[in-house]
Every structure is written in structure tokens, then in C-alpha cells.
Design an enzyme around this catalytic site. Structure first.
Site, short mmCIF file in Angstrom:
data_model
loop_
_atom_site.label_atom_id
_atom_site.label_comp_id
_atom_site.label_asym_id
_atom_site.label_seq_id
_atom_site.Cartn_x
_atom_site.Cartn_y
_atom_site.Cartn_z
CB SER A 193 -0.97 -0.03 1.18
OG SER A 193 -1.99 0.92 1.03
CG ASP A 288 -7.11 -2.59 -2.59
OD1 ASP A 288 -7.52 -1.46 -2.26
OD2 ASP A 288 -5.92 -2.94 -2.46
CG HIS A 318 -5.73 -2.42 1.05
ND1 HIS A 318 -5.16 -1.92 -0.09
CD2 HIS A 318 -5.07 -1.82 2.07
CE1 HIS A 318 -4.22 -1.05 0.22
NE2 HIS A 318 -4.14 -0.99 1.54
#
Length: 347
Positions: A193, A288, A318
Site C-alpha cells: 500500500s 480493493d 487490501h
């Protein structure tokens, strides 16, 4: 972990051992399906439990960090046994940067490959605890020294603080290769991320300044743009644990007003030239909001002649890097990724 949190974690883990059909029935009655993708039943159940709580985006950053860390701790699995883990501080652009150095069993005294890793959290929340199990897995499976970086967070330290810390940490590892027992030309970068954003930013920074390029980049559901919005922002805008509301919260807290959203240090996808960057393994999650931008970055690198292996794990969400203790499918994916990193670092 407090007593109440430990009890909640135990109960959640026991419930997650129930059959898929029971978990689906307890969390809505029907499998969650978007774009023809079917969400893992355990993640569906965890998401249903989380939906009963107050939204995290309504909390101040310091409180959000506590709540999010408690959640991550409940989902994480045990660490792999290692030769040692060192906690130390290294020089940073403004203040010292805490790092954790994971050395696998059987590591040589010198010449080991290394991976500099950056955790998730939108550059606002998160810490090395969130990726400790995965870092131990990477070190053990890939037989590499892993350096996990506790970079500065916003809003206390806004952009480009996290980027600057990331570059400084990578350069420190390369410069101190002898002390760390690593091969200075086999230093990779990686992260999930926001950590993927920082890793991609390092490669672009090294290209711009003529520094030593990482040998490889591992980008897991990378956040690579604040300038562009992709269909997944809408299609998966209500997903768990990342949703469109949290993305906006992170952006507002991390990015100062007046910042150019196309600044490559912030939006690696917007860089004018991606040629000459190191080989990449890019792994996204199907459920996500930022899955499309990760795929777009893979295509951008590929178009520039960069060797890219792209994976989309359509049934996962995620933050699957922190779910190895409760979602078997996530653990399997992490083991696969660690094996691919081993191949990349050992040739």
C-alpha cells in the site's frame, strides 16, 4: 495486547475456523461478489464484524492508529524463527529513523541479499508491527536480510517526509552493506500500500539522482497515485479494510494543500519516464479500491521495458499481508510471494 483484546482475538480466531458456508450465513447470507470476483468467506466475515464498529475515518489519527493496530494484531499469524532481530535507529533527513533488521537462520557473514521493506497505512497510521510476520517470512523463505523501516507519519510529518525517510533508509542500507553483512548490489525494496508507494518512489529517486538502483521492487497493492481515479475506487469503494472514505482521509492528512498531485514522489504513476527501473513483482487484491492503479502501474512499467510480474489475487482484500493468522488463502499468497522474491534475489 490487553486482556479484553486477547479475548476478542481468541473468539474471532475460533469463529473463523467455521466452514465457509457458516461464515457466509453469519455475514449476510450470500457471498460478496463484485466484477465477478467472490470475496474470501473469512474476509467477508471479518468485514461484517468490522461494519458493526464506528468508522475509523471519524477518529483522530492517534486514536485511529491504536484501533487499527488492535485489529491487525487479531488477524496476524506467528512469526517465523530467525537468527536474530535487531532494533536500532539510523540517521534520517530530520530525525533518526527506527528500523528492524531481520536476519534469517543460516545467513552468511557477508554477501547476503537484502530487502528494505515499508509498511502500509496511508502514511498516516501503521508501524513495523503490521508487517513483522511477513518480514520474518520474507527473511526466512528468501534467505535475505530484511530491514523494516518505521518512517515518519502524517499529519505530524506531511509529504514528503515519508518519501524522504524511505530514500534515506535505502541509501543507508546500501552504504552500510559491510556492517549488515549484505551484498550492496543485491538490495531490493518492497512494501504494501503506502509502502509500495515509497518503494516505487525510491526507484524513481535513484534514477533521477544517479544513485544505486535497487535490484528488484516488490509492490503489494501499491498506492501509486493521488492524481487519478480509477473505476475500482467506485466498484470497491465500500470494501474492508480500505474504502474510499479512508483514502480521502489519508490523502487529506498526508498531502499538504497546494501540492502538485502529479509529483512523482507522491504519485509514481505520473512520472514522465519509467524506463531503466528495476524488475518488479506487483501483487494487487481483487477487493480493493486501489487495485486498478496497481495494475495500471504494472502496465506503465511494462510499456517502458521494465520486466514485470503482475498478480491480482481476486478473492482477497487490501491488507492481506497482515492476515496470515486468520485467512489461509492470504498465508498461501504470502508464501508464494516470498518464494518469488527468493528467486529474484538469488537469480
Amino acid at each position: 495486547m490487553g486482556l479484553q483484546q486477547a479475548a476478542q482475538s481468541f473468539i474471532a480466531r475460533q469463529l473463523l475456523k467455521l466452514p465457509d458456508s457458516v461464515l457466509i450465513r453469519l455475514s449476510g447470507g450470500q457471498p460478496v461478489t463484485v466484477r465477478g470476483r467472490v470475496l474470501d468467506p473469512r474476509i467477508q466475515f471479518i468485514a461484517a464484524l468490522a461494519a458493526r464498529q464506528d468508522p475509523m475515518a471519524g477518529l483522530p489519527p492517534d486514536q485511529m492508529r491504536v484501533v487499527a493496530s488492535e485489529t491487525m494484531a487479531m488477524l496476524e499469524g506467528p512469526m517465523r524463527p530467525l537468527a536474530k532481530i535487531q532494533h536500532r535507529k539510523i540517521p534520517g533527513p530530520e530525525i533518526e529513523i527506527p528500523v528492524r533488521i531481520y536476519t534469517p537462520e543460516g545467513a552468511e557473514k557477508s554477501g547476503n541479499p537484502a530487502l528494505v521493506y515499508f509498511h502500509q497505512g496511508g502514511c498516516v497510521i501503521g508501524n513495523p508491527d503490521w508487517c513483522e510476520t511477513f518480514c520474518s517470512m520474507l527473511a526466512d523463505t528468501a534467505k535475505a536480510v530484511v530491514v523494516s523501516v518505521d518512517y515518519r507519519l502524517a499529519p505530524e510529518h506531511k509529504f514528503p517526509a515519508a518519501h524522504d525517510d524511505a530514500v534515506a533508509a535505502y541509501e543507508w542500507v546500501v552504504a552500510n552493506a559491510d556492517e549488515l553483512g549484505i551484498d550492496p548490489v543485491r538490495v531490493a525494496v518492497g512494501g504494501d500500500s503506502a509502502g509500495g508507494n515509497l518503494s516505487a518512489g525510491i526507484t524513481l529517486a535513484m534514477k533521477d539522482k544517479g544513485g544505486q538502483m535497487p535490484c528488484f521492487q516488490l509492490l503489494i497493492y501499491p498506492w501509486v497515485t493521488v492524481a487519478d481515479k480509477f473505476p475500482s475506487h467506485v466498484d470497491f469503494g465500500d470494501s474492508f479494510p480500505l474504502n474510499s472514505e479512508l483514502i480521502e482521509f489519508f490523502t487529506i492528512n498526508y498531502v499538504p494543500e497546494g501540492t502538485d498531485p502529479n509529483d512523482p514522489r507522491l504519485s509514481p504513476l505520473s512520472a514522465p519516464d519509467h524506463s531503466g527501473l528495476p524488475p518488479a513483482l506487483i501483487a494487487t487484491a481483487g477487493f480493493d479500491p486501489i487495485c486498478d492503479e496497481g495494475e495500471a502501474y504494472a502496465k506503465k512499467l511494462e510499456a517502458a521495458g521494465v520486466p514485470v510480474a503482475y498478480r491480482c489475487y481476486e478473492h482477497l482484500s487490501h491488507s492481506y499481508t497482515a492476515m496470515s493468522g486468520t485467512v489461509p488463502a492470504a498465508k498461501l499468497v504470502l508464501e508464494q510471494l516470498a518464494t518469488e522474491v527468493k528467486a529474484a534475489l538469488h537469480g
